[in-house]
Design a protein around this motif. Structure first.
Motif, PDB file in Angstrom:
ATOM      1  N   VAL A 105      -4.747   7.815  -1.603  1.00 55.14           N
ATOM      2  CA  VAL A 105      -4.488   9.384  -1.903  1.00 55.14           C
ATOM      3  C   VAL A 105      -4.396  10.191  -1.410  1.00 55.14           C
ATOM      4  CG1 VAL A 105      -4.844  11.592  -3.101  1.00 55.14           C
ATOM      5  CG2 VAL A 105      -4.840   9.849  -4.359  1.00 55.14           C
ATOM      6  N   ILE A 106      -3.389  11.157  -0.512  1.00 56.15           N
ATOM      7  CA  ILE A 106      -3.458  12.401   0.874  1.00 56.15           C
ATOM      8  C   ILE A 106      -3.293  13.456   0.214  1.00 56.15           C
ATOM      9  CG2 ILE A 106      -3.356  12.906   2.821  1.00 56.15           C
ATOM     10  CD1 ILE A 106      -2.668   9.468   4.190  1.00 56.15           C
ATOM     11  N   SER A 107      -3.681  13.879  -0.066  1.00 51.12           N
ATOM     12  CA  SER A 107      -3.559  15.257  -0.498  1.00 51.12           C
ATOM     13  C   SER A 107      -4.694  16.327  -0.139  1.00 51.12           C
ATOM     14  CB  SER A 107      -3.439  15.577  -1.903  1.00 51.12           C
ATOM     15  OG  SER A 107      -3.213  16.702  -2.928  1.00 51.12           O
ATOM     16  N   ALA A 108      -4.028  17.980  -0.264  1.00 49.58           N
ATOM     17  CA  ALA A 108      -4.479  18.700  -0.169  1.00 49.58           C
ATOM     18  C   ALA A 108      -5.584  19.263  -1.062  1.00 49.58           C
ATOM     19  CB  ALA A 108      -3.475  20.097   0.314  1.00 49.58           C
ATOM     20  N   ALA A 109      -5.553  18.753  -1.739  1.00 46.18           N
ATOM     21  CA  ALA A 109      -6.065  18.954  -3.533  1.00 46.18           C
ATOM     22  C   ALA A 109      -7.374  18.729  -3.429  1.00 46.18           C
ATOM     23  CB  ALA A 109      -5.208  18.359  -4.449  1.00 46.18           C
ATOM     24  N   ARG A 110      -8.352  19.992  -3.409  1.00 45.58           N
ATOM     25  CA  ARG A 110      -9.719  19.833  -3.924  1.00 45.58           C
ATOM     26  C   ARG A 110     -10.680  19.666  -4.919  1.00 45.58           C
ATOM     27  NH1 ARG A 110     -11.134  19.586   1.667  1.00 45.58           N
ATOM     28  NH2 ARG A 110      -9.754  20.937   3.081  1.00 45.58           N
ATOM     29  N   LEU A 112       0.828  -1.251  -0.134  1.00 41.83           N
ATOM     30  CA  LEU A 112       0.074  -0.312  -0.285  1.00 41.83           C
ATOM     31  C   LEU A 112       0.940   0.894   0.405  1.00 41.83           C
ATOM     32  CD1 LEU A 112      -2.581   1.212   0.530  1.00 41.83           C
ATOM     33  CD2 LEU A 112      -2.634   1.019   3.219  1.00 41.83           C
ATOM     34  N   VAL A 113       0.665   2.015  -0.950  1.00 36.84           N
ATOM     35  CA  VAL A 113       0.980   3.355  -1.144  1.00 36.84           C
ATOM     36  C   VAL A 113      -0.202   4.660  -0.531  1.00 36.84           C
ATOM     37  CG1 VAL A 113       2.005   5.399  -2.340  1.00 36.84           C
ATOM     38  CG2 VAL A 113       3.312   3.221  -2.693  1.00 36.84           C
ATOM     39  N   LEU A 114       0.912   5.296   0.613  1.00 30.88           N
ATOM     40  CA  LEU A 114      -0.093   6.990   1.305  1.00 30.88           C
ATOM     41  C   LEU A 114       0.767   8.203   0.371  1.00 30.88           C
ATOM     42  CD1 LEU A 114      -0.397   6.544   4.685  1.00 30.88           C
ATOM     43  CD2 LEU A 114      -1.791   5.555   2.991  1.00 30.88           C
ATOM     44  N   LEU A 115      -0.490   8.191  -1.041  1.00 30.90           N
ATOM     45  CA  LEU A 115       0.518   9.007  -1.712  1.00 30.90           C
ATOM     46  C   LEU A 115      -0.168  10.319  -1.572  1.00 30.90           C
ATOM     47  CD1 LEU A 115       2.160   9.755  -4.725  1.00 30.90           C
ATOM     48  CD2 LEU A 115       0.049   8.326  -5.778  1.00 30.90           C
ATOM     49  N   ASP A 116       0.656  11.521  -1.909  1.00 31.70           N
ATOM     50  CA  ASP A 116       0.533  13.105  -1.797  1.00 31.70           C
ATOM     51  C   ASP A 116       0.480  13.347  -3.467  1.00 31.70           C
ATOM     52  OD1 ASP A 116       0.339  15.527  -1.066  1.00 31.70           O
ATOM     53  OD2 ASP A 116       2.134  16.277  -0.549  1.00 31.70           O
ATOM     54  N   ILE A 117      -0.066  14.140  -3.660  1.00 32.29           N
ATOM     55  CA  ILE A 117      -0.434  14.650  -5.397  1.00 32.29           C
ATOM     56  C   ILE A 117       0.501  15.817  -5.466  1.00 32.29           C
ATOM     57  CG2 ILE A 117      -2.106  16.096  -7.171  1.00 32.29           C
ATOM     58  CD1 ILE A 117      -4.151  14.917  -5.458  1.00 32.29           C
ATOM     59  N   TYR A 118       1.152  16.641  -4.627  1.00 28.87           N
ATOM     60  CA  TYR A 118       1.770  17.664  -4.752  1.00 28.87           C
ATOM     61  C   TYR A 118       3.551  17.028  -4.287  1.00 28.87           C
ATOM     62  CZ  TYR A 118      -2.211  20.667  -5.066  1.00 28.87           C
ATOM     63  OH  TYR A 118      -3.685  21.030  -5.390  1.00 28.87           O
ATOM     64  N   HIS A 168      -9.055   4.589  -1.558  1.00 31.48           N
ATOM     65  CA  HIS A 168      -9.202   6.137  -0.815  1.00 31.48           C
ATOM     66  C   HIS A 168      -8.791   6.906  -1.195  1.00 31.48           C
ATOM     67  CE1 HIS A 168     -12.151   3.716   1.940  1.00 31.48           C
ATOM     68  NE2 HIS A 168     -11.014   3.322   2.151  1.00 31.48           N
ATOM     69  N   TYR A 169      -9.516   8.079  -1.331  1.00 31.65           N
ATOM     70  CA  TYR A 169      -8.641   9.479  -1.489  1.00 31.65           C
ATOM     71  C   TYR A 169      -9.356  10.473   0.303  1.00 31.65           C
ATOM     72  CZ  TYR A 169      -7.727  14.332  -3.955  1.00 31.65           C
ATOM     73  OH  TYR A 169      -7.316  15.018  -4.652  1.00 31.65           O
ATOM     74  N   LEU A 170      -7.984  10.839   1.041  1.00 31.43           N
ATOM     75  CA  LEU A 170      -8.227  11.592   1.735  1.00 31.43           C
ATOM     76  C   LEU A 170      -7.394  13.114   2.142  1.00 31.43           C
ATOM     77  CD1 LEU A 170      -8.972  11.470   5.081  1.00 31.43           C
ATOM     78  CD2 LEU A 170      -6.517  10.210   5.143  1.00 31.43           C
ATOM     79  N   MET A 171      -8.462  13.981   2.483  1.00 33.45           N
ATOM     80  CA  MET A 171      -8.064  14.964   2.294  1.00 33.45           C
ATOM     81  C   MET A 171      -7.184  15.757   2.850  1.00 33.45           C
ATOM     82  SD  MET A 171     -11.381  17.362  -0.015  1.00 33.45           S
ATOM     83  CE  MET A 171     -11.531  16.537  -1.449  1.00 33.45           C
ATOM     84  N   LYS A 172      -6.348  16.688   3.564  1.00 39.44           N
ATOM     85  CA  LYS A 172      -5.828  17.196   4.539  1.00 39.44           C
ATOM     86  C   LYS A 172      -6.149  19.098   4.461  1.00 39.44           C
ATOM     87  CE  LYS A 172      -0.952  16.119   2.973  1.00 39.44           C
ATOM     88  NZ  LYS A 172       0.286  15.941   2.526  1.00 39.44           N
ATOM     89  N   PRO A 173      -6.082  18.688   5.776  1.00 38.09           N
ATOM     90  CA  PRO A 173      -6.053  18.519   7.275  1.00 38.09           C
ATOM     91  C   PRO A 173      -6.848  16.997   7.332  1.00 38.09           C
ATOM     92  CG  PRO A 173      -7.187  20.022   7.907  1.00 38.09           C
ATOM     93  CD  PRO A 173      -6.919  20.119   6.202  1.00 38.09           C
ATOM     94  N   PHE A 174      -6.667  16.008   8.544  1.00 38.77           N
ATOM     95  CA  PHE A 174      -7.463  15.102   8.672  1.00 38.77           C
ATOM     96  C   PHE A 174      -6.925  14.727  10.502  1.00 38.77           C
ATOM     97  CE2 PHE A 174      -4.506  13.389   6.400  1.00 38.77           C
ATOM     98  CZ  PHE A 174      -3.611  12.103   7.182  1.00 38.77           C
ATOM     99  N   SER A 175      -7.896  14.002  10.626  1.00 40.77           N
ATOM    100  CA  SER A 175      -7.699  13.153  12.477  1.00 40.77           C
ATOM    101  C   SER A 175      -6.945  12.450  11.743  1.00 40.77           C
ATOM    102  CB  SER A 175      -8.596  13.027  13.164  1.00 40.77           C
ATOM    103  OG  SER A 175      -9.649  12.544  12.430  1.00 40.77           O
ATOM    104  N   ARG A 176      -6.542  11.806  12.643  1.00 45.16           N
ATOM    105  CA  ARG A 176      -5.609  10.131  13.330  1.00 45.16           C
ATOM    106  C   ARG A 176      -6.909   9.087  13.057  1.00 45.16           C
ATOM    107  NH1 ARG A 176      -2.183   8.451  17.636  1.00 45.16           N
ATOM    108  NH2 ARG A 176      -1.035   5.752  16.832  1.00 45.16           N
TER     109      ARG A 176
END
Length: 225
Positions: A80-85, A50-56, A100-108
């Motif tokens: 994907v974990i990113s601030a991109a919306r 599994l990869v947790l991938l930032d877009i920028y 999944h696509y998880l937007m920053k900021p997010f909780s644990r």
């Protein structure tokens, strides 16, 4: 053990995400990459699940990197974990086959829920290519038929809820609201609100302890699978 590679250009953010992942049973961070070039090398060398991938990223776009990573490791799963919306960005990520696509900021707790879903569905079905699935298996893969949690009570936070869950998970015995409050560093009333919320969601089991004068004491034990 599910091997995870964290890809994020921010060193501190990558460290925090790695800590989140390593705290979850069944997951282990095997590497961290801060650029697209490092990511390609790490996937080739470490073969993560599994990869947790930032877009920028400093040397490229994470979504453009996605297919290159899959060319190296076709069985790779991606969150994907990113601030991109932007709608186009999210659409492109979904079409790229992400989990999944998880937007920053997010909780644990937000990340924990995604990891738990991944472990129970994509990894939980096994690797036997000849194994036949039924409709419920497919539904779980598509995220159908899963009950969503109701909103938290007013004044409660997802971060504190995650702490309460951690306290219950790590305790061998059921805890009272008073004992939970002591560990949490908050009031008994506040702790009980979170405990009752988890009880309503079916994540904890409530037992009554009789003795003394007055109402029986309510004890909360983690029961979620």
């Amino acid at each position: 053990m599910i091997k995870v590679l964290v890809i994020d250009d921010d060193f501190m953010v990558a460290k925090v995400h790695s800590g989140f992942v390593n705290s979850e049973p069944g997951f282990s961070v095997v590497g961290v990459a801060h650029s697209a070039a490092q990511a390609l090398k790490s996937v080739a060398e470490l073969a993560p699940d599994l990869v947790l991938l930032d877009i920028y990223l400093p040397d490229g776009n994470g979504l453009d990197l996605l297919q290159k990573l899959r060319d190296i490791h076709p069985e790779l799963d991606v969150i994907v974990i990113s601030a991109a919306r932007e709608m186009d960005t999210v659409r492109k990520a979904l079409r790229g086959g992400i989990i999944h696509y998880l937007m920053k900021p997010f909780s644990r707790e937000d990340l924990r829920e995604r990891l738990e879903h991944y472990k129970k569905t994509y990894r939980g079905l096994g690797d036997d290519a000849e194994h036949e699935l039924d409709q419920s298996d497919v539904n779980r893969l598509l995220g159908l038929g899963t009950q969503q949690r109701k909103p938290l009570p007013k004044g409660c936070s997802a971060e504190t809820l995650g702490l309460v869950e951690g306290i219950l998970r790590s305790s061998d015995d059921a805890l009272s609201a008073t004992e939970t409050a002591e560990k949490l560093g908050t009031s008994r009333v506040s702790a009980r609100r979170y405990l009752e919320y988890l009880a309503d969601e079916g994540l904890v089991q409530v037992n009554l302890k009789y003795g003394g004068v007055g109402r029986p004491e309510r004890l909360y034990g983690w029961s979620a699978s």
